[in-house]
Each structure stands twice: as C-alpha cells, then as structure tokens.
Design an enzyme around this catalytic site. Sequence first.
Site, PDB file in Angstrom:
ATOM      1  N   ARG A 174     -24.400   2.494   8.168  1.00  0.00           N
ATOM      2  CA  ARG A 174     -24.833   2.211   9.548  1.00  0.00           C
ATOM      3  C   ARG A 174     -26.323   2.517   9.644  1.00  0.00           C
ATOM      4  O   ARG A 174     -26.777   3.548   9.167  1.00  0.00           O
ATOM      5  CB  ARG A 174     -24.044   3.096  10.505  1.00  0.00           C
ATOM      6  CG  ARG A 174     -24.703   3.280  11.866  1.00  0.00           C
ATOM      7  CD  ARG A 174     -23.773   3.955  12.842  1.00  0.00           C
ATOM      8  NE  ARG A 174     -24.488   4.740  13.816  1.00  0.00           N
ATOM      9  CZ  ARG A 174     -23.935   5.426  14.807  1.00  0.00           C
ATOM     10  NH1 ARG A 174     -22.610   5.415  14.945  1.00  0.00           N
ATOM     11  NH2 ARG A 174     -24.660   6.128  15.643  1.00  0.00           N
ATOM     12  N   GLU A 199     -26.454  -0.613  14.390  1.00  0.00           N
ATOM     13  CA  GLU A 199     -26.163   0.104  15.632  1.00  0.00           C
ATOM     14  C   GLU A 199     -27.101  -0.308  16.757  1.00  0.00           C
ATOM     15  O   GLU A 199     -28.300  -0.522  16.551  1.00  0.00           O
ATOM     16  CB  GLU A 199     -26.268   1.618  15.371  1.00  0.00           C
ATOM     17  CG  GLU A 199     -26.070   2.521  16.581  1.00  0.00           C
ATOM     18  CD  GLU A 199     -24.663   2.450  17.214  1.00  0.00           C
ATOM     19  OE1 GLU A 199     -24.188   1.330  17.495  1.00  0.00           O
ATOM     20  OE2 GLU A 199     -24.078   3.525  17.440  1.00  0.00           O
ATOM     21  N   GLU A 228     -24.326   7.069   8.464  1.00  0.00           N
ATOM     22  CA  GLU A 228     -25.467   6.566   9.223  1.00  0.00           C
ATOM     23  C   GLU A 228     -26.765   7.222   8.759  1.00  0.00           C
ATOM     24  O   GLU A 228     -26.753   8.277   8.103  1.00  0.00           O
ATOM     25  CB  GLU A 228     -25.239   6.807  10.720  1.00  0.00           C
ATOM     26  CG  GLU A 228     -25.327   8.265  11.132  1.00  0.00           C
ATOM     27  CD  GLU A 228     -24.589   8.558  12.446  1.00  0.00           C
ATOM     28  OE1 GLU A 228     -23.604   7.880  12.758  1.00  0.00           O
ATOM     29  OE2 GLU A 228     -25.000   9.510  13.137  1.00  0.00           O
ATOM     30  N   TYR A 285      -9.583   2.713  13.959  1.00  0.00           N
ATOM     31  CA  TYR A 285     -10.847   3.418  13.714  1.00  0.00           C
ATOM     32  C   TYR A 285     -10.694   4.862  14.159  1.00  0.00           C
ATOM     33  O   TYR A 285      -9.973   5.148  15.122  1.00  0.00           O
ATOM     34  CB  TYR A 285     -11.931   2.739  14.549  1.00  0.00           C
ATOM     35  CG  TYR A 285     -13.326   3.311  14.456  1.00  0.00           C
ATOM     36  CD1 TYR A 285     -14.060   3.245  13.273  1.00  0.00           C
ATOM     37  CD2 TYR A 285     -13.924   3.898  15.576  1.00  0.00           C
ATOM     38  CE1 TYR A 285     -15.361   3.742  13.210  1.00  0.00           C
ATOM     39  CE2 TYR A 285     -15.224   4.391  15.518  1.00  0.00           C
ATOM     40  CZ  TYR A 285     -15.934   4.311  14.324  1.00  0.00           C
ATOM     41  OH  TYR A 285     -17.221   4.802  14.270  1.00  0.00           O
ATOM     42  N   HIS A 315     -17.939   5.093   7.395  1.00  0.00           N
ATOM     43  CA  HIS A 315     -19.345   4.718   7.513  1.00  0.00           C
ATOM     44  C   HIS A 315     -20.231   5.946   7.602  1.00  0.00           C
ATOM     45  O   HIS A 315     -19.853   6.980   8.150  1.00  0.00           O
ATOM     46  CB  HIS A 315     -19.605   3.717   8.647  1.00  0.00           C
ATOM     47  CG  HIS A 315     -19.360   4.181  10.044  1.00  0.00           C
ATOM     48  ND1 HIS A 315     -20.226   5.022  10.713  1.00  0.00           N
ATOM     49  CD2 HIS A 315     -18.374   3.876  10.917  1.00  0.00           C
ATOM     50  CE1 HIS A 315     -19.769   5.222  11.943  1.00  0.00           C
ATOM     51  NE2 HIS A 315     -18.644   4.554  12.088  1.00  0.00           N
ATOM     52  N   CYS A 332     -25.315  10.087  19.676  1.00  0.00           N
ATOM     53  CA  CYS A 332     -24.716   8.774  19.887  1.00  0.00           C
ATOM     54  C   CYS A 332     -25.790   7.718  19.668  1.00  0.00           C
ATOM     55  O   CYS A 332     -26.920   7.855  20.130  1.00  0.00           O
ATOM     56  CB  CYS A 332     -24.148   8.696  21.300  1.00  0.00           C
ATOM     57  SG  CYS A 332     -23.872   6.990  21.846  1.00  0.00           S
ATOM     58  N   ASP A 389     -15.527   7.297  10.964  1.00  0.00           N
ATOM     59  CA  ASP A 389     -16.942   7.569  11.221  1.00  0.00           C
ATOM     60  C   ASP A 389     -17.278   8.897  10.538  1.00  0.00           C
ATOM     61  O   ASP A 389     -16.803   9.956  10.958  1.00  0.00           O
ATOM     62  CB  ASP A 389     -17.082   7.680  12.743  1.00  0.00           C
ATOM     63  CG  ASP A 389     -18.478   8.029  13.211  1.00  0.00           C
ATOM     64  OD1 ASP A 389     -19.354   8.268  12.370  1.00  0.00           O
ATOM     65  OD2 ASP A 389     -18.663   8.045  14.452  1.00  0.00           O
ATOM     66  N   ASN A 416     -20.430  -3.064  17.199  1.00  0.00           N
ATOM     67  CA  ASN A 416     -19.963  -1.899  17.956  1.00  0.00           C
ATOM     68  C   ASN A 416     -19.968  -2.212  19.453  1.00  0.00           C
ATOM     69  O   ASN A 416     -21.030  -2.312  20.064  1.00  0.00           O
ATOM     70  CB  ASN A 416     -20.880  -0.709  17.654  1.00  0.00           C
ATOM     71  CG  ASN A 416     -20.490   0.536  18.414  1.00  0.00           C
ATOM     72  OD1 ASN A 416     -19.433   0.584  19.049  1.00  0.00           O
ATOM     73  ND2 ASN A 416     -21.346   1.552  18.359  1.00  0.00           N
ATOM     74  N   ASP A 446     -21.066  14.815  20.768  1.00  0.00           N
ATOM     75  CA  ASP A 446     -21.134  14.085  19.490  1.00  0.00           C
ATOM     76  C   ASP A 446     -22.506  14.300  18.844  1.00  0.00           C
ATOM     77  O   ASP A 446     -23.309  13.386  18.768  1.00  0.00           O
ATOM     78  CB  ASP A 446     -20.878  12.599  19.794  1.00  0.00           C
ATOM     79  CG  ASP A 446     -20.858  11.720  18.567  1.00  0.00           C
ATOM     80  OD1 ASP A 446     -20.658  12.243  17.453  1.00  0.00           O
ATOM     81  OD2 ASP A 446     -21.060  10.503  18.728  1.00  0.00           O
ATOM     82  N   ASP A 455     -20.312  10.100  10.284  1.00  0.00           N
ATOM     83  CA  ASP A 455     -21.622  10.555  10.790  1.00  0.00           C
ATOM     84  C   ASP A 455     -22.702  10.432   9.702  1.00  0.00           C
ATOM     85  O   ASP A 455     -22.855   9.379   9.106  1.00  0.00           O
ATOM     86  CB  ASP A 455     -21.519  11.986  11.323  1.00  0.00           C
ATOM     87  CG  ASP A 455     -20.776  12.060  12.653  1.00  0.00           C
ATOM     88  OD1 ASP A 455     -20.483  11.014  13.245  1.00  0.00           O
ATOM     89  OD2 ASP A 455     -20.477  13.182  13.092  1.00  0.00           O
TER      90      ASP A 455
HETATM   91  C1  LIG Z   1     -19.370   4.470  17.243  1.00  0.00           C
HETATM   92  C2  LIG Z   1     -19.752   5.889  17.531  1.00  0.00           C
HETATM   93  O1  LIG Z   1     -20.516   6.372  16.457  1.00  0.00           O
HETATM   94  C3  LIG Z   1     -18.501   6.770  17.610  1.00  0.00           C
HETATM   95  O2  LIG Z   1     -18.607   7.945  17.246  1.00  0.00           O
HETATM   96  O3  LIG Z   1     -17.478   6.283  18.080  1.00  0.00           O
HETATM   97  C4  LIG Z   1     -20.527   6.078  18.863  1.00  0.00           C
HETATM   98  C5  LIG Z   1     -19.833   5.522  20.071  1.00  0.00           C
HETATM   99  C6  LIG Z   1     -20.353   6.025  21.404  1.00  0.00           C
HETATM  100  O4  LIG Z   1     -20.836   7.181  21.505  1.00  0.00           O
HETATM  101  O5  LIG Z   1     -20.240   5.305  22.391  1.00  0.00           O
HETATM  102  C7  LIG Z   1     -21.940   5.510  18.674  1.00  0.00           C
HETATM  103  O6  LIG Z   1     -22.134   4.313  18.898  1.00  0.00           O
HETATM  104  O7  LIG Z   1     -22.820   6.289  18.268  1.00  0.00           O
HETATM  105 MG   LIG Z   2     -20.162   8.255  15.833  1.00  0.00          MG
END
Ligand SMILES: C[C@](O)(C(=O)O)[C@H](CC(=O)O)C(=O)O
Ligand SMILES: [Mg+2]
Length: 302
Positions: free
Chosen positions: A162, A192, A119, A49, A117, A127, A90, A214, A63, A92
């Site tokens: 997502r 999520e 979202e 991933y 994916h 996050c 990911d 996740n 993030d 986003d």
């Molecule tokens: C899965 C996730 O989108 C990621 O970017 O890895 C994050 C992981 C995290 O920040 O712990 C998320 O769950 O948003």
């Molecule tokens: Mg993410």
Amino acid sequence: MLLHTTTTPAERRRTFREQLASGRLLRMPGAINPLSARLIQDTGFDAAYLSGAVLAADLGLPDIGLTTSTEIAARAQQTTRVTDLPVLIDADTGFGEPMNAARTVQLLEDAGLAGLHLEDQVNPKRCGHLDGKTVTPREEMARRIRAAADARRDPDFLLMARTDARSVEGLDAAIDRAKAYVDAGADAIFPEALADVTEYEAFREAIDVPLLANLTEFGKTPLLHTATLESLGYNIALYPVTLLRIAMGAVEDGLRTIAAEGTQESLLPRMQTRSRLYELLGYDAYAAFDSSVFDFTLPPGT
Ligand SMILES: C[C@](O)(C(=O)O)[C@H](CC(=O)O)C(=O)O
Ligand SMILES: [Mg+2]
C-alpha cells in the site's frame, strides 16, 4: 460446517490468486469479528478483510500502530477458522524494521490468511484518509517488501503493498513508488486515498498487477459503485470499516432506545433473530454429530 472450516489455508490462497487473475472485481467487506466473517460468506461475498482500524477500535484504541503483530495474528486465526473465504489482513507498517515485517508475514501465514498488505507510512502511522501523514523513503519501503517476500513460505500467500504517498507527494510519486514496490516483490497494489476516478484510471494504466480500491466512508475517496470499479479494471472493492460503522450505529441507537423507552420491544424487528443466529452457527451440524446438543425446537417467530 462443524467447529471450523474444512478448507485449508493453501486452498484459500490458491482461490484468492485465481480470483485475482480472473479479472473479475472481488467484493471484500471487513469482518468485525469471526461471526461476521461467517455472515460475509453466507451473503455471497468473495473474500473477507481484517482491518487494522477495526481491530484497533475493537480494543478501544485509535488506529495509530498501537496493536501488535501477535495480537492481530491471534484475532486473524479466530476468523480464518470459521470461514472458507480467503481473508486479507491489514498489517499496517509491518510493525517495525524489515526484520519485524518478515516475522509478521510468518505469523500471519500461520494464522491461515490468504495475504496481507504493508504500507509505506512511518510509525506512528495513521488512517490513510487523514492529513499529516509521513511516508518512509521509497527504498526503505522496498526493503520492507523484499524482507516480507523472502519470509514467505507459501508462494501463494499474497503480498500487497500500500502506498500512502498520494496525499503526501502527489499522484505521480505514488505511481512511481507502486512500480518500485512491484519490482521489490509486491504481488498487488493498494493505492491509498485517491481523489477521483481519473486517479484510479492513472494507476490502472501504469500498474500491471492487481489493484485494490479502498471504499472507506467519510474519507478522501468517493464511494465508487462496483460497476464503475469493474469498468476501471480494478480487482478488489474493499469495504474495510463499513460493518463496524453499521453495527456501532445500530448498537448506539439501540442503547438509546432502551434507555428512553424502558424496553427493547420496539427494536425487535431490527434484531437478528435467534433462529438466524443458530443457522449461522450451524447448530444442525452439531445436532447431527451429537443429538443431545440440539434436541429442542424453537417456538415460531424466535
Ligand atoms: C483500510 C484501513 O487501513 C483500515 O485499517 O481499515 C483504513 C480505513 C479507515 O480508517 O477508514 C485506512 O484507509 O487507513
Ligand atoms: Mg489500516
């Protein structure tokens, strides 16, 4: 394996589809760099991933949607070149309007990925395990997915939707959204920040396509065992930021040890050895190609 993988993106996408259709639980750690993707393959995991959180953190950024589609595509290409595993990324929110999501799909297809994916958060996203998220109207996300699905040139490229709605609108709304996203063309669903096993069950009951769990640490979701996820009928166990957290914990400890002890001597047993690194890098394949590249032997214990 010399320089790069010999498996084509098309082959890896087919493998990923077959893995998901098998009903078996795939274990998918998030790579922190291309070399760690080699290690993920070498230790027998099914797929790798590329996490948005890890890619952002790697650049010293939070993030919150600051990275761009071209930045993540470039990193993805470096990773897919060195592993035979299918790699899921990911993407986003798709980095803008549905048209941006469509371009993102094509960039990430070209980067050799097996899927991505998208979202349903608005920008700036955050996050999924933090409070205060905002989700787009359901129809807007459906447009995002339709645009992404239409942009695909390889029908095997996996489009996962997502939904972040569980902690915003509740479980039922999140399930309704997931159904709408499947109708819009999503091949798989990433629910999520589910709170407990009963919520995992409810999603499995309601949704026919493959589901991802996740297992990010320090979040809202329990760290379910693979045996539990298997019995729940989930398809992917995701460890998105786990390797980054392990590595950064070790790096910080190591730095503090060197500063305190004046030498790295006590850290040697915790280090990857030179010979293990060379093994991962496949030095002998280079030696076979050109003996002048690797014509030395390593002293024992290195
Ligand atoms: C899965 C996730 O989108 C990621 O970017 O890895 C994050 C992981 C995290 O920040 O712990 C998320 O769950 O948003
Ligand atoms: Mg993410």
